[in-house]
Structures are given as structure tokens and as C-alpha cells.
Design an enzyme around this catalytic site. Structure first.
Site: not given
Ligand code: UT7
Length: 318
Positions: A110, A274, A244
Site C-alpha cells: 500500500c 482499500n 491511506h
Molecule cells: O492496507 C492494508 C492494511 N490493512 C489494514 O489496515 C486493516 C487494519 N485492520 C482493520 O481495519 C480492522 O482490524 C478490521 C476491519 C480488519 C477488523 O475490524 P476489528 O474491529 O479489528 O474486528 P475483529 O477482527 O476484532 O473482529 C470482531 C468480530 C469477530 O467476531 P467475534 O470473534 O467477536 O465473534 C469477527 O469474526 O467481527 C467478526 N467479523 C465480521 N463480522 C461480520 C470479522 N469480519 C466480519 C465481517 N462481517 N466482514
């Protein structure tokens, strides 16, 4: 002497997918995606190839710069990967637009646009180029596991290009790499070699989202502050912060640390998701098209990505 940007272009695939449509493939919903990321839609390739998008963006950048392919003496593509491992995206795109000059790809994920800008400055300093075409192109949809809701909702496809010439509009650039191949990676396939002794990972994007999130907010704060300090600028003196577009919450986190108003942090993540290296140049293109960027504006660009890499540039717009 560094560089000026004299023309920009974009190439976006026709097909747009809403969050609701993604719910046809994985267990997700619009509310989760919008509130956790800011993304509402993204574009994905169907009949287009990545070099088609890159060619469209490149030709528009040339037209806006009032130049033709024969004026370009270096072509740099920033990409995680073109449709072919080799030839490079720069060569497949050059073939489409009839460009014949030195051409190569760089992969800083990125952060690729910032890395390409620095390479261009080096070529100008060596006196080896007068007009350089930089095209960022990403086809993330083909690198995702469409069964993994943690990642497939986040990315999109597209290209953005700019023509740069020697000048002093870019006042600062700094690139860093903080090597870590555990939290964000896309493994490559291994062909059908019978010799490998261990099983390799599937060739899909893999990410530990929260670790990447923490890296992003931290590095953005440190690197933007370093840039402002070096230029003796207060955050109030910056007109635009183009960060970004990985997650609206990352942008908001960086904004809160800089204590600056939301209007100074334009976004396009809601429309495109993204786009890796394409996010920042596409955002700059849109700001120029909308007449928002004015001569004399101070613009901070700040990217981070796999590697882990980060890059920050500051322009006094001309
Ligand atoms: O340019 C490349 C660099 N990438 C990034 O900068 C991404 C950086 N990270 C992020 O933006 C965030 O960490 C994410 C958007 C990827 C994830 O958000 P989060 O608030 O960190 O969520 P999480 O991974 O902690 O997941 C929370 C919950 C989980 O469920 P449980 O375990 O709490 O029951 C996930 O399974 O959300 C669930 N989950 C979803 N639910 C519905 C994860 N993805 C989804 C989804 N839809 N698409």
C-alpha cells in the site's frame, strides 16, 4: 530539486459491489462493514485486466499533462502484482499504450506510490529522466479468499497514474520498512514442483487485522509528526491530510492525534474500499478534479502497508 505532479488519471473497473451483495458470499452485513471500516462499495474486475485499468489511468494522466507517450522516459508501476508474474505490469501496460522506455514495477504494497515518488526523484537527480509516468494498479479481488469475511470485504480493484517532472512541489519524503511477514502477507503459489518438503500457505491475502491496525495508527502518528517537525510546520498549516484508505477508524485515530478537523481528511474508502497503492493517488486525483486542491496548498500524504512499510510525503502544491 524534487518533483512536480503535472497530470493525473484513473482507471476503475465497471462492476461495483455493495456490502449487501458481499453478504451473498460470506456471513456479513452492511452494518458491520460500514461501522467497522467505513466501506460501502468497491469495484472489482470482471472483463478488465489490471493492465487495462493501468493503461486507462496512464493515458488520462498523459492527456492531463499535455504530453504523449513519446515524451516519457521512465515508467514506474507500483503494484502488489500484475496479471502476470513476468512481464511486469509496467511492460504489459506499456505494450497497450505504445510506450517504449525504461519500465519496471516496485512492490511496497500500500506504500507503493510513496516509494515510486522517491525513485522518480532519484532518476531526476541522476539526470536520467525528464518526464516520468508513475502508475499504481491493484487487482486485490484476485488475491483474496472469498470465503474469508475478515478480509474479502475490505479491498477493491483500480488504478491511478500521474506524470511527474523535476520541480520543488514535493518538499519532503520519507520511507521506512519495519520488516514483519507475520501480520500481513499474500503467499505466492509454488507451481507443481515435486521437491518442496513442507506445505505452503494458500495464495490468499492473510491479515491479523488488529495488529495491522495498531501498526497503522502508530506509524502514521510518528511519521506525519516527523515530517511536520522537519518542515517546521504546525498541523494547522496543513490544508489536506491524504492518508491511506484502509479503514475510516484508522484515519479518525490519526486525525484525533493531530487534533485537526475532519474536513482536512478527505476519504474515498466508502466508494472503493482499500485499493492498496492506488488509494492515495486516486484520492489526490479526485480532489484535483473536484477543484479542491489549490495552488499553494500544503498536502501531507501518508501510507502504510505490508512489509511492513510506510511512506510520508509533503507537497506545497503548484
Ligand atoms: O492496507 C492494508 C492494511 N490493512 C489494514 O489496515 C486493516 C487494519 N485492520 C482493520 O481495519 C480492522 O482490524 C478490521 C476491519 C480488519 C477488523 O475490524 P476489528 O474491529 O479489528 O474486528 P475483529 O477482527 O476484532 O473482529 C470482531 C468480530 C469477530 O467476531 P467475534 O470473534 O467477536 O465473534 C469477527 O469474526 O467481527 C467478526 N467479523 C465480521 N463480522 C461480520 C470479522 N469480519 C466480519 C465481517 N462481517 N466482514
Amino acid at each position: 530539486m524534487s518533483l512536480n505532479i503535472i497530470g493525473m488519471g484513473k482507471g476503475i473497473p465497471k462492476k461495483q459491489i455493495t456490502n449487501g451483495e458481499i453478504a451473498n458470499y460470506v456471513d456479513t452485513n452492511d452494518e458491520w462493514i460500514t461501522s467497522r471500516t467505513g466501506i460501502q462499495t468497491r469495484h472489482v474486475c470482471t472483463s478488465e485486466t489490471l493492465s487495462d485499468l493501468a493503461a486507462t489511468a496512464s493515458l488520462e494522466a498523459l492527456e492531463n499533462a499535455k504530453l504523449t507517450v513519446s515524451d516519457i522516459d521512465l515508467f514506474i508501476c507500483a503494484t502488489i502484482g500484475g496479471e502476470l508474474r513476468t512481464p511486469s505490469l509496467s511492460c504489459t501496460t506499456a505494450e497497450k499504450i505504445g510506450l517504449k522506455c525504461t519500465a519496471f514495477d516496485i512492490n511496497a504494497a500500500c506504500t507503493g506510490f510513496a516509494y515510486a515518488l522517491e525513485v522518480a526523484v532519484g532518476y531526476f537527480a541522476m539526470g536520467k529522466a525528464k518526464n516520468i509516468l508513475i502508475t499504481c494498479g491493484e487487482m486485490m479481488s484476485t488475491q483474496l479468499d472469498w470465503n474469508d469475511r475478515n478480509t474479502c470485504v475490505l479491498f477493491g480493484d483500480g488504478a491511478a497514474a500521474c506524470v511527474v517532472t523535476p520541480g520543488d512541489s514535493m518538499r519532503y519524503i520519507s520511507l521506512i520498512a519495519s520488516p514483519d511477514s507475520t501480520i500481513l502477507k499474500i503467499p505466492v503459489g509454488t507451481g507443481n514442483t515435486p521437491f518442496l518438503e513442507s506445505k505452503v500457505d494458500e495464495p490468499y491475502l492473510y491479515m491479523q487485522g488488529q495488529d495491522v491496525f495498531k501498526f497503522a495508527v502508530g506509524v502514521c502518528d510518528i511519521e506525519v509528526s516527523k515530517a511536520l517537525e522537519t518542515l517546521d510546520l504546525a498541523p494547522e498549516e496543513v490544508d489536506w491530510f491524504l492518508l491511506h484508505q484502509a479503514n475510516k477508524r484508522i484515519i479518525d485515530g490519526a486525525r484525533r492525534k493531530l487534533k485537526q478537523p475532519e474536513e482536512k481528511f478527505p476519504t474515498n474508502i466508502e466508494k472503493y474500499g482499500n485499493l492498496s497503492s492506488v488509494s492515495i493517488p486516486l484520492l489526490l486525483y479526485e480532489m484535483i478534479e473536484e477543484g479542491k486542491v489549490k495552488t499553494g496548498d500544503t498536502i501531507v500524504l501518508s501510507a502504510f502497508g505490508a512489509g511492513m512499510t510506510a511512506g510520508t510525503a509533503v507537497f506545497k502544491w503548484q
